[in-house]
Design a protein around this motif. Structure first.
Motif, PDB file in Angstrom:
ATOM      1  N   GLY A  84       0.812  -1.212   0.000  1.00  0.00           N
ATOM      2  CA  GLY A  84       0.000   0.000   0.000  1.00  0.00           C
ATOM      3  C   GLY A  84       0.842   1.257   0.000  1.00  0.00           C
ATOM      4  N   LEU A  85       1.930   1.243   0.766  1.00  0.00           N
ATOM      5  CA  LEU A  85       2.828   2.400   0.793  1.00  0.00           C
ATOM      6  C   LEU A  85       3.516   2.608  -0.563  1.00  0.00           C
ATOM      7  N   LEU A  86       3.868   1.507  -1.219  1.00  0.00           N
ATOM      8  CA  LEU A  86       4.515   1.614  -2.534  1.00  0.00           C
ATOM      9  C   LEU A  86       3.569   2.172  -3.595  1.00  0.00           C
ATOM     10  N   LEU A  87       2.266   2.021  -3.383  1.00  0.00           N
ATOM     11  CA  LEU A  87       1.294   2.509  -4.361  1.00  0.00           C
ATOM     12  C   LEU A  87       0.937   3.982  -4.177  1.00  0.00           C
ATOM     13  N   ILE A  88       1.442   4.591  -3.114  1.00  0.00           N
ATOM     14  CA  ILE A  88       1.107   5.989  -2.831  1.00  0.00           C
ATOM     15  C   ILE A  88       1.476   6.937  -3.979  1.00  0.00           C
ATOM     16  N   PRO A  89       2.640   6.765  -4.664  1.00  0.00           N
ATOM     17  CA  PRO A  89       2.961   7.687  -5.768  1.00  0.00           C
ATOM     18  C   PRO A  89       1.877   7.772  -6.838  1.00  0.00           C
ATOM     19  N   GLN A  90       1.140   6.696  -7.046  1.00  0.00           N
ATOM     20  CA  GLN A  90       0.053   6.747  -8.031  1.00  0.00           C
ATOM     21  C   GLN A  90      -1.022   7.727  -7.577  1.00  0.00           C
ATOM     22  N   GLY A  91      -1.376   7.683  -6.288  1.00  0.00           N
ATOM     23  CA  GLY A  91      -2.345   8.628  -5.752  1.00  0.00           C
ATOM     24  C   GLY A  91      -1.842  10.060  -5.803  1.00  0.00           C
ATOM     25  N   LEU A  92      -0.545  10.244  -5.539  1.00  0.00           N
ATOM     26  CA  LEU A  92       0.034  11.580  -5.625  1.00  0.00           C
ATOM     27  C   LEU A  92      -0.028  12.110  -7.057  1.00  0.00           C
ATOM     28  N   GLY A  93       0.167  11.233  -8.024  1.00  0.00           N
ATOM     29  CA  GLY A  93       0.064  11.638  -9.424  1.00  0.00           C
ATOM     30  C   GLY A  93      -1.339  12.100  -9.769  1.00  0.00           C
ATOM     31  N   THR A  94      -2.348  11.396  -9.260  1.00  0.00           N
ATOM     32  CA  THR A  94      -3.732  11.791  -9.509  1.00  0.00           C
ATOM     33  C   THR A  94      -4.023  13.151  -8.885  1.00  0.00           C
ATOM     34  N   MET A  95      -3.577  13.357  -7.645  1.00  0.00           N
ATOM     35  CA  MET A  95      -3.799  14.651  -7.002  1.00  0.00           C
ATOM     36  C   MET A  95      -3.068  15.765  -7.743  1.00  0.00           C
ATOM     37  N   PHE A  96      -1.886  15.470  -8.260  1.00  0.00           N
ATOM     38  CA  PHE A  96      -1.136  16.450  -9.043  1.00  0.00           C
ATOM     39  C   PHE A  96      -1.933  16.866 -10.274  1.00  0.00           C
ATOM     40  N   PHE A  97      -2.548  15.877 -10.934  1.00  0.00           N
ATOM     41  CA  PHE A  97      -3.352  16.214 -12.115  1.00  0.00           C
ATOM     42  C   PHE A  97      -4.544  17.074 -11.738  1.00  0.00           C
ATOM     43  N   LEU A  98      -5.220  16.755 -10.628  1.00  0.00           N
ATOM     44  CA  LEU A  98      -6.382  17.522 -10.223  1.00  0.00           C
ATOM     45  C   LEU A  98      -6.021  18.976  -9.962  1.00  0.00           C
ATOM     46  N   VAL A  99      -4.880  19.218  -9.324  1.00  0.00           N
ATOM     47  CA  VAL A  99      -4.415  20.589  -9.105  1.00  0.00           C
ATOM     48  C   VAL A  99      -4.078  21.247 -10.437  1.00  0.00           C
ATOM     49  N   LEU A 100      -3.387  20.503 -11.303  1.00  0.00           N
ATOM     50  CA  LEU A 100      -2.983  21.031 -12.605  1.00  0.00           C
ATOM     51  C   LEU A 100      -4.198  21.371 -13.461  1.00  0.00           C
ATOM     52  N   SER A 101      -5.191  20.489 -13.456  1.00  0.00           N
ATOM     53  CA  SER A 101      -6.366  20.712 -14.309  1.00  0.00           C
ATOM     54  C   SER A 101      -7.155  21.931 -13.857  1.00  0.00           C
ATOM     55  N   ARG A 102      -7.175  22.156 -12.557  1.00  0.00           N
ATOM     56  CA  ARG A 102      -7.944  23.292 -12.043  1.00  0.00           C
ATOM     57  C   ARG A 102      -7.300  24.618 -12.436  1.00  0.00           C
ATOM     58  N   ARG A 103      -5.986  24.633 -12.594  1.00  0.00           N
ATOM     59  CA  ARG A 103      -5.292  25.898 -12.844  1.00  0.00           C
ATOM     60  C   ARG A 103      -4.948  26.145 -14.308  1.00  0.00           C
ATOM     61  N   PHE A 104      -4.647  25.053 -15.038  1.00  0.00           N
ATOM     62  CA  PHE A 104      -4.073  25.258 -16.366  1.00  0.00           C
ATOM     63  C   PHE A 104      -4.840  24.605 -17.512  1.00  0.00           C
ATOM     64  N   LEU A 105      -5.707  23.636 -17.238  1.00  0.00           N
ATOM     65  CA  LEU A 105      -6.256  22.833 -18.325  1.00  0.00           C
ATOM     66  C   LEU A 105      -7.699  23.170 -18.691  1.00  0.00           C
ATOM     67  N   ALA A 106      -8.235  24.254 -18.137  1.00  0.00           N
ATOM     68  CA  ALA A 106      -9.637  24.572 -18.396  1.00  0.00           C
ATOM     69  C   ALA A 106      -9.911  24.843 -19.869  1.00  0.00           C
ATOM     70  N   ASN A 107      -8.905  25.359 -20.583  1.00  0.00           N
ATOM     71  CA  ASN A 107      -9.120  25.710 -21.986  1.00  0.00           C
ATOM     72  C   ASN A 107      -8.450  24.741 -22.957  1.00  0.00           C
ATOM     73  N   VAL A 108      -8.037  23.577 -22.455  1.00  0.00           N
ATOM     74  CA  VAL A 108      -7.374  22.593 -23.315  1.00  0.00           C
ATOM     75  C   VAL A 108      -8.421  21.637 -23.874  1.00  0.00           C
ATOM     76  N   ASP A 109      -8.266  21.299 -25.135  1.00  0.00           N
ATOM     77  CA  ASP A 109      -9.186  20.370 -25.798  1.00  0.00           C
ATOM     78  C   ASP A 109      -9.241  19.047 -25.030  1.00  0.00           C
ATOM     79  N   GLY A 110     -10.449  18.555 -24.770  1.00  0.00           N
ATOM     80  CA  GLY A 110     -10.624  17.318 -24.018  1.00  0.00           C
ATOM     81  C   GLY A 110      -9.956  16.128 -24.666  1.00  0.00           C
ATOM     82  N   ARG A 111      -9.869  16.115 -26.006  1.00  0.00           N
ATOM     83  CA  ARG A 111      -9.216  15.004 -26.694  1.00  0.00           C
ATOM     84  C   ARG A 111      -7.738  14.927 -26.325  1.00  0.00           C
TER      85      ARG A 111
END
Length: 482
Positions: A309-336
C-alpha cells in the motif's frame, strides 16, 4: 432559505457540499479494498474455506450492484438529500453490525446490508453535485467524485494493513462509523432539502429485468476470476443470462411510454455514449492496472500488504497532481488532448513494470506509478464531466444510475479478463523467473488494450476538457448556470 436542489449554487457552497458528499463517498469506496485485502485473515479467523470466506466480498458486490438501477428513482421519488441520508445511514448500520458479528454467516448477511447502502451513495452523490454545480462547473463537481475513486484502491491496503497489524479485524468495519456519523450530522446542514415527487411511479417491469441482469453479470464476472476463468459454468451462464436480461430491458425501455428505471436514450447522445464506452473499456486497462500492481509487489517482490500500500502511494500523488494542474491550467485545453495524453502517460508508466525484474529499480517503478496516477486522473475526470454535461437536472438521477451501471459492470469485467490472462500464464510458471515473465506479459496485455481508449479519445467533441458541452448538444430544457 433553502436552495432548490435543481439550481446551481455559489462556489463557496459548492465547496462545502463537495466536502460533505466526499465524506460519504470515501467510506464506501475504501471499504471494498480494505476488506478485500483482509480476506485471508478472515478465512483463518473463522476457520472457514476460501469459497465460504469469498462471500464476504461477493455478497457485498451483489448487493451493491442491485440497488444502483433503483437509485435514480429513489432520488426522484423521495428527494436526493433524503436518498443520500438513507444510503449513508444504511451503510453506517451495516458497518456497525459487521464489526459486531461473531460468525461468518452473520458477517456475510450484514455485508449485504452494507452493500445496499454503499451502492446508492455514489449515484446519488453525482446527482446532488452535478445539479449544484450546473453545467459551467461540471468539471469542478467531477473532481470531488474522481478523487476518492482514484485514491481508494491505494489508501485501502494501507489502512487495512495498519488495522490488521495493530488492532483486530472488527475495526475494518468500525473505521467507517465516525466518518458516517459526521456525514449524517453535516448532511442536513449543507444539503438542500428537496421533497421528491409523488408522481414518479416505480418501474416494476424494468426492475424485474434490469436488476437481476446486472446482478447476474456481476456474479458471472466474479466467478470468472476463478481457476477456470470464463469457461466455468458459474461464470458464462450468469453472464449470458444477464446479457439477455439487459438487452430485453433496453428494448422495453425504448418502447415504454412512462419513464423506465434508467433512461437508456441518453446513451444515444454522443457525449454520454462515448464517455460510457471509454469507461467500460477502461476496465481492461486502468482498472486492470490497479488490480495487477498489488499482486506484482506481493507475489513477485514479496512485499507485505502494508508495504504494498505504501509503494502505491505515488500513483495517488500523481492523480492529485493532475487535479491541481487541471484546475489551474487545463480549463481551456481540448478534451481530446487531455484524455489522449492521459492514456499515453498511463501506457508509458506500464512499460517499466513489463520490463521489471524481481528486485531493484524501485525509483523507476515509483516514478512510473506517478505517471500512471496523472494518466488515470486525466482520463477519468474529463470523461465523467463529458458524460454529465449533456444531462439536464431532471435527467441527472436516472442518468447517474445508468453511468454507474456501466462503471460497475465494465471495470470488473475488464479486471476479470486480465485475471484470466494472468492465471493462464501463471499456470505454466513453475519457476520464479517464469512467474516474473507471466506478470511481464500481462502488463504488455494492459499496454496493448490501452490503445482502445486512446483511439476513442479522438472522437471526443472538440471543446474544453472540463467545460460544458456545446449548446447544440445540450437538452433544450437546460438553462445557463447563474
Amino acid at each position: 432559505m433553502t436552495t432548490p436542489s435543481t439550481e446551481p449554487v455559489s462556489s463557496r457552497r459548492l465547496n462545502l457540499l463537495s466536502v460533505v458528499l466526499v465524506l460519504g463517498a470515501i467510506t464506501s469506496l475504501l471499504d471494498t479494498t480494505i476488506v478485500n485485502i483482509a480476506l485471508d485473515h478472515l478465512h483463518a479467523s473463522f476457520h472457514a474455506s476460501v469459497a465460504q470466506t469469498q462471500w464476504i466480498s461477493t455478497g457485498y458486490l451483489l448487493a451493491y450492484v442491485s440497488v444502483i438501477p433503483v437509485s435514480g428513482w429513489v432520488s426522484e421519488r423521495f428527494g436526493a438529500r433524503n436518498a443520500w441520508m438513507f444510503a449513508i445511514a444504511t451503510f453506517l448500520v451495516g458497518s456497525l453490525l459487521c464489526g459486531l458479528s461473531g460468525s461468518l454467516p452473520l458477517l456475510v448477511a450484514f455485508r449485504v446490508l452494507q452493500g445496499i447502502g454503499a451502492g446508492m451513495i455514489l449515484p446519488v452523490t453525482i446527482t446532488i453535485l452535478t445539479r449544484a454545480a450546473g453545467h459551467a462547473r461540471i468539471g469542478h463537481a467531477m473532481m470531488a467524485i474522481a478523487l476518492p475513486g482514484q485514491l481508494a484502491p491505494i489508501l485501502g491496503p494501507v489502512i487495512g494493513g495498519a488495522i490488521l497489524d495493530s488492532l483486530n479485524w472488527h475495526w475494518l468495519f468500525f473505521v467507517n462509523v465516525p466518518i458516517c456519523v459526521v456525514a449524517l450530522v453535516l448532511g442536513p446542514v449543507f444539503l438542500a432539502k428537496d421533497l421528491g415527487r409523488r408522481e414518479h411511479r416505480f418501474d416494476l417491469a424494468g426492475f424485474a429485468m434490469l436488476t437481476p441482469g446486472v446482478i447476474a453479470i456481476a456474479y458471472g464476472v466474479s466467478e470468472a476470476a476463478g481457476a477456470h476463468g470464463f469457461a466455468a459454468i458459474g461464470a458464462w451462464l450468469p453472464l449470458v443470462l444477464g446479457a439477455v436480461l439487459l438487452v430485453a430491458f433496453v428494448f422495453y425501455a425504448l418502447r415504454v411510454r412512462t419513464p423506465a428505471l434508467i433512461d437508456v436514450r441518453v446513451f444515444a447522445r454522443r457525449s454520454f455514449g462515448l464517455s460510457s464506452v471509454i469507461t467500460f473499456v477502461g476496465g481492461f486497462s486502468t482498472f486492470a492496472l490497479m488490480f495487477l500492481l498489488p499482486l506484482f509487489y506481493q507475489q513477485i517482490r514479496g512485499e507485505t500488504v502494508l508495504h504494498t500500500g505504501l509503494l502505491l502511494i505515488p500513483q495517488g500523488l500523481g492523480t492529485m497532481f493532475f487535479l491541481v494542474l487541471s484546475r489551474r491550467f487545463l480549463a481551456n485545453v481540448d478534451g481530446r488532448i487531455v484524455v489522449g495524453g492521459g492514456v499515453l502517460l498511463t501506457m508509458i508508466g506500464i512499460v517499466p513494470f513489463a520490463l521489471a525484474g524481481a528486485s531493484g529499480g524501485e525509483a523507476v517503478l515509483l516514478a512510473a506509478q506517478f505517471l500512471q496516477g496523472i494518466g488515470l486522473g486525466a482520463v477519468s475526470l474529463p470523461v465523467m464531466a463529458l458524460a454529465f454535461s449533456s444531462l439536464s437536472p431532471a435527467e441527472t438521477p436516472r442518468g447517474s444510475a445508468a453511468f454507474s451501471v456501466v462503471q460497475r459492470v465494465g471495470a470488473p469485467f475488464g479486471v476479470a479478463v486480465i485475471a484470466v490472462i494472468l492465471q493462464g500464464r501463471l499456470s505454466h510458471a513453475v519457476t520464479p523467473a517464469l512467474a516474473l515473465g507471466a506478470f511481464g506479459g500481462t502488463f504488455w496485455w494492459i499496454f496493448g488494450l490501452s490503445a482502445i481508449p486512446l483511439l476513442l479519445a479522438l472522437f471526443i467533441p472538440r471543446r474544453r476538457a472540463t467545460a460544458a458541452v456545446p449548446t447544440e448538444e445540450r437538452p433544450a430544457e437546460v438553462s445557463s448556470a447563474a
